[in-house]
Design a protein around this motif. Structure first.
Motif, PDB file in Angstrom:
ATOM      1  N   LEU A 322       0.936  -1.146  -0.082  1.00 22.11           N
ATOM      2  CA  LEU A 322       0.368   0.025  -0.080  1.00 22.11           C
ATOM      3  C   LEU A 322       0.980   1.329   0.091  1.00 22.11           C
ATOM      4  N   VAL A 323       0.889   2.110  -1.113  1.00 25.41           N
ATOM      5  CA  VAL A 323       1.662   3.217  -1.220  1.00 25.41           C
ATOM      6  C   VAL A 323       1.138   4.335  -1.916  1.00 25.41           C
ATOM      7  N   ASN A 324       1.401   5.506  -1.684  1.00 27.04           N
ATOM      8  CA  ASN A 324       0.855   6.678  -2.684  1.00 27.04           C
ATOM      9  C   ASN A 324       1.339   6.619  -3.918  1.00 27.04           C
ATOM     10  N   GLY A 325       0.509   7.153  -4.825  1.00 31.08           N
ATOM     11  CA  GLY A 325       1.066   7.270  -6.162  1.00 31.08           C
ATOM     12  C   GLY A 325      -0.249   7.481  -7.292  1.00 31.08           C
ATOM     13  N   ARG A 326       0.028   7.488  -8.626  1.00 36.58           N
ATOM     14  CA  ARG A 326      -0.829   7.750  -9.383  1.00 36.58           C
ATOM     15  C   ARG A 326      -1.003   6.572 -10.437  1.00 36.58           C
ATOM     16  N   THR A 327      -2.204   6.279 -10.952  1.00 33.25           N
ATOM     17  CA  THR A 327      -2.453   5.360 -12.057  1.00 33.25           C
ATOM     18  C   THR A 327      -3.222   5.877 -12.936  1.00 33.25           C
ATOM     19  N   GLY A 328      -3.246   5.235 -14.280  1.00 29.03           N
ATOM     20  CA  GLY A 328      -4.029   5.861 -15.448  1.00 29.03           C
ATOM     21  C   GLY A 328      -3.755   6.999 -15.836  1.00 29.03           C
ATOM     22  N   ALA A 329      -5.191   7.947 -16.069  1.00 32.63           N
ATOM     23  CA  ALA A 329      -4.878   9.344 -16.170  1.00 32.63           C
ATOM     24  C   ALA A 329      -5.118   9.934 -15.096  1.00 32.63           C
ATOM     25  N   SER A 330      -5.208   9.539 -14.055  1.00 32.54           N
ATOM     26  CA  SER A 330      -5.369  10.502 -12.774  1.00 32.54           C
ATOM     27  C   SER A 330      -4.010  11.401 -12.607  1.00 32.54           C
ATOM     28  N   LYS A 331      -4.478  12.603 -12.031  1.00 30.71           N
ATOM     29  CA  LYS A 331      -3.372  13.459 -11.800  1.00 30.71           C
ATOM     30  C   LYS A 331      -3.162  13.771 -10.249  1.00 30.71           C
ATOM     31  N   ALA A 332      -4.172  13.203  -9.478  1.00 27.70           N
ATOM     32  CA  ALA A 332      -4.123  13.222  -8.083  1.00 27.70           C
ATOM     33  C   ALA A 332      -3.429  11.897  -7.525  1.00 27.70           C
ATOM     34  N   THR A 333      -2.866  12.599  -6.292  1.00 26.18           N
ATOM     35  CA  THR A 333      -2.146  11.291  -5.655  1.00 26.18           C
ATOM     36  C   THR A 333      -2.902  10.640  -4.720  1.00 26.18           C
ATOM     37  N   GLU A 334      -2.945   9.379  -4.668  1.00 28.37           N
ATOM     38  CA  GLU A 334      -3.936   8.706  -3.861  1.00 28.37           C
ATOM     39  C   GLU A 334      -3.303   7.447  -3.395  1.00 28.37           C
ATOM     40  N   ALA A 335      -4.025   6.621  -2.388  1.00 29.59           N
ATOM     41  CA  ALA A 335      -3.212   5.289  -2.129  1.00 29.59           C
ATOM     42  C   ALA A 335      -3.615   4.243  -2.900  1.00 29.59           C
ATOM     43  N   LEU A 336      -2.365   3.437  -3.334  1.00 31.56           N
ATOM     44  CA  LEU A 336      -2.747   2.528  -4.335  1.00 31.56           C
ATOM     45  C   LEU A 336      -2.319   1.060  -3.600  1.00 31.56           C
ATOM     46  N   LEU A 337      -2.948   0.221  -4.047  1.00 31.29           N
ATOM     47  CA  LEU A 337      -2.851  -1.294  -3.557  1.00 31.29           C
ATOM     48  C   LEU A 337      -2.168  -1.940  -4.669  1.00 31.29           C
ATOM     49  N   VAL A 338      -0.819  -2.373  -4.434  1.00 29.99           N
ATOM     50  CA  VAL A 338      -0.086  -3.028  -5.610  1.00 29.99           C
ATOM     51  C   VAL A 338       0.146  -4.635  -5.495  1.00 29.99           C
ATOM     52  N   ASP A 339      -0.368  -5.223  -6.199  1.00 28.78           N
ATOM     53  CA  ASP A 339      -0.047  -6.587  -6.161  1.00 28.78           C
ATOM     54  C   ASP A 339       1.450  -7.176  -6.431  1.00 28.78           C
ATOM     55  N   LEU A 340       2.093  -7.590  -5.292  1.00 32.78           N
ATOM     56  CA  LEU A 340       3.494  -7.609  -5.634  1.00 32.78           C
ATOM     57  C   LEU A 340       3.719  -9.170  -6.409  1.00 32.78           C
ATOM     58  N   ALA A 341       2.555 -10.150  -6.476  1.00 31.54           N
ATOM     59  CA  ALA A 341       2.636 -11.213  -7.289  1.00 31.54           C
ATOM     60  C   ALA A 341       2.766 -10.923  -8.621  1.00 31.54           C
ATOM     61  N   THR A 342       2.533  -9.542  -9.186  1.00 34.88           N
ATOM     62  CA  THR A 342       2.643  -9.440 -10.695  1.00 34.88           C
ATOM     63  C   THR A 342       3.717  -8.740 -10.967  1.00 34.88           C
ATOM     64  N   LEU A 343       5.034  -9.025 -10.422  1.00 34.78           N
ATOM     65  CA  LEU A 343       6.184  -8.164 -10.764  1.00 34.78           C
ATOM     66  C   LEU A 343       6.766  -8.771 -11.924  1.00 34.78           C
ATOM     67  N   ASP A 344       6.503  -9.796 -12.217  1.00 33.28           N
ATOM     68  CA  ASP A 344       7.070 -10.418 -13.730  1.00 33.28           C
ATOM     69  C   ASP A 344       6.606  -9.679 -14.689  1.00 33.28           C
ATOM     70  N   GLY A 345       5.522  -9.011 -14.948  1.00 31.35           N
ATOM     71  CA  GLY A 345       5.395  -7.902 -15.931  1.00 31.35           C
ATOM     72  C   GLY A 345       4.836  -6.528 -15.363  1.00 31.35           C
ATOM     73  N   THR A 346       3.998  -6.094 -16.021  1.00 27.70           N
ATOM     74  CA  THR A 346       3.398  -4.460 -15.201  1.00 27.70           C
ATOM     75  C   THR A 346       2.713  -4.718 -14.232  1.00 27.70           C
ATOM     76  N   PRO A 347       3.266  -4.368 -13.058  1.00 33.24           N
ATOM     77  CA  PRO A 347       2.570  -4.664 -11.693  1.00 33.24           C
ATOM     78  C   PRO A 347       1.118  -4.064 -11.896  1.00 33.24           C
ATOM     79  N   VAL A 348       0.280  -4.678 -11.127  1.00 33.37           N
ATOM     80  CA  VAL A 348      -1.215  -4.324 -11.056  1.00 33.37           C
ATOM     81  C   VAL A 348      -1.312  -3.534 -10.116  1.00 33.37           C
ATOM     82  N   ALA A 349      -1.622  -2.221  -9.971  1.00 32.97           N
ATOM     83  CA  ALA A 349      -2.020  -1.479  -9.122  1.00 32.97           C
ATOM     84  C   ALA A 349      -3.307  -0.863  -8.855  1.00 32.97           C
ATOM     85  N   ARG A 350      -4.248  -0.886  -8.046  1.00 33.43           N
ATOM     86  CA  ARG A 350      -5.332  -0.457  -8.058  1.00 33.43           C
ATOM     87  C   ARG A 350      -5.885   0.660  -6.744  1.00 33.43           C
TER      88      ARG A 350
END
Length: 413
Positions: A322-350
């Protein structure tokens, strides 16, 4: 006898006057007895006070001596406190440990939060108790399950930071005072701090610091955490660059941590989870760092724009970040839940909730708790976030205007 009456009366009066003017000693003198007793009591108290003061001086000198004998290193101004015999500290006056009012915490979830909170100068536990801390501002706190208490790090002051051991009965013992920066291991068994031009690490056993070791601190380096028995050191709080200090091996390691922007925790395999600057042009990307190789990145994955403000945490099972960041087209910083099991490719962050402003407390059930910018408590359940559902957010009662509660972390965090 032919004596005139008036002369006889004068003689009798003179005799009686002389008898009245003569002071005869009493068999018992109450006033003198009381004065003599008071003098004896005062002398006994004076002698006892001198003896106690001398004994206290000897004990304090003995307790301080065990921390002032580091081979080859001068002592620093940091005050290290503790009873050298392991005696229990005296409880704080009137700790007032009592159940809080039922309306004190309108928090999300049934039965209130699954983590302890510090609100102002009071510790609110998951058992619905309120324990006065007797401290000023608090920066961080964590539970110590083995002792059933808490380790509390005070906020920065002109005199430095403090580390205090709190017990469930409200009594407390200061372990450190006057440190510039303090980092406590997630296990609660080690602490590292900076004071002056030295970095120091020690074990925590009960209310004592043991096995104290120090080394020179380059520049403005400060300890920020632990990986195993090694200390993670940020070389400059204003620039990229981390190092690992293994006290058994000597000073700080030179190495490959110059590109590390932030470290957020460790996984069960011992590798640290952080953010490094990589690529061309360089950008922050998620990375797994090997402490045995001076935080060399063993795997990197780019995708979401991750924050490097230091706010974040890894779940106990190593699956989630759980970390701050931005995803997609969002310009605002918010909390992201990153799935560390997806590090072999593009990490999935929600998107998980509002931005973090402090520590993250993970529970073994995969739920994270933190405080947002408004001072509200946020509950993030990984199963709900992966299902597209928002986090639960609610205010905390009793927070002073402009203040914010502090989430108490646990060993699972």
């Amino acid at each position: 006898m032919d004596v005139p009456r008036d002369e006889l009366e004068r003689a009798v009066r003179a005799t009686l006057s002389r008898q009245a003017a003569t002071l005869r000693p009493l068999a018992v003198d109450p006033a003198g007895l009381a004065i003599r007793r008071a003098n004896r009591t005062r002398r006994r108290r004076t002698l006892a006070g001198v003896a106690l003061a001398g004994a206290a001086t000897v004990l304090v000198s003995a307790g301080m001596a065990q921390f002032g004998t580091q081979a080859g290193h001068p002592t620093t101004p940091t005050v290290v406190l503790g009873d050298p015999r392991g005696a229990t500290a005296a409880p704080a006056p009137d700790p007032m440990v009592s159940p809080s009012a039922g309306t004190a915490r309108p928090l999300p979830g049934p039965g209130g939060p699954a983590v302890d909170l510090i609100v102002g100068t009071t510790l609110r536990t998951t058992q619905d108790e309120s324990i006065p801390l007797g401290l000023g501002a608090v920066d961080r706190a964590q539970r110590v399950p083995d002792q059933g208490g808490w380790l509390v790090v005070g906020g920065p002051t002109a005199a430095g930071r403090t580390l205090v051991s709190m017990r469930p009965d409200g009594s407390r013992q200061a372990l450190l005072a006057g440190a510039e920066a303090i980092a406590v291991a997630a296990t609660g068994r080690q602490v590292a701090w900076r004071d002056g031009d030295r970095l120091t690490v020690a074990g925590i056993v009960g209310d004592r610091l043991v096995a104290v070791t120090s080394t020179a601190a380059p520049g403005s380096a400060v300890p920020v955490g632990f990986v195993g028995d090694a200390v993670v050191v940020r070389l400059d709080p204003t620039r990229p660059g981390y190092a690992v200090w293994r006290p058994a091996a000597g000073g700080l390691s030179a190495g490959t941590g110059g590109d590390v922007l932030a470290v957020y925790g460790t996984r069960p395999d011992g590798r640290a989870v952080g953010v490094v600057a990589t690529g061309s042009p360089r950008r922050p990307c998620l990375a797994l760092l090997d402490p045995a190789r001076n935080l060399a990145a063993t795997r990197t994955a780019c995708g979401p724009v991750l924050g490097v403000d230091g706010f974040g945490g890894v779940s106990a099972d190593g699956r989630w970040l759980l970390v701050n960041g931005r995803t997609g087209a969002s310009k605002a910083t918010e909390a992201l839940l990153v799935d560390l099991a997806t590090l072999d490719g593009t990490p999935v962050a929600r998107r998980a909730g509002p931005a973090l402003t402090g520590a993250v407390a993970w529970t073994p059930a995969g739920t994270a708790w933190y405080v947002d910018g408004r001072g509200w408590l946020v509950q993030v359940r990984s199963d709900r976030v992966t299902a597209g559902k928002p986090a639960d957010v609610a205010p905390v009662s009793g927070v002073d205007p402009g203040g914010r509660p502090v989430v108490v972390t646990d060993v699972a965090s």
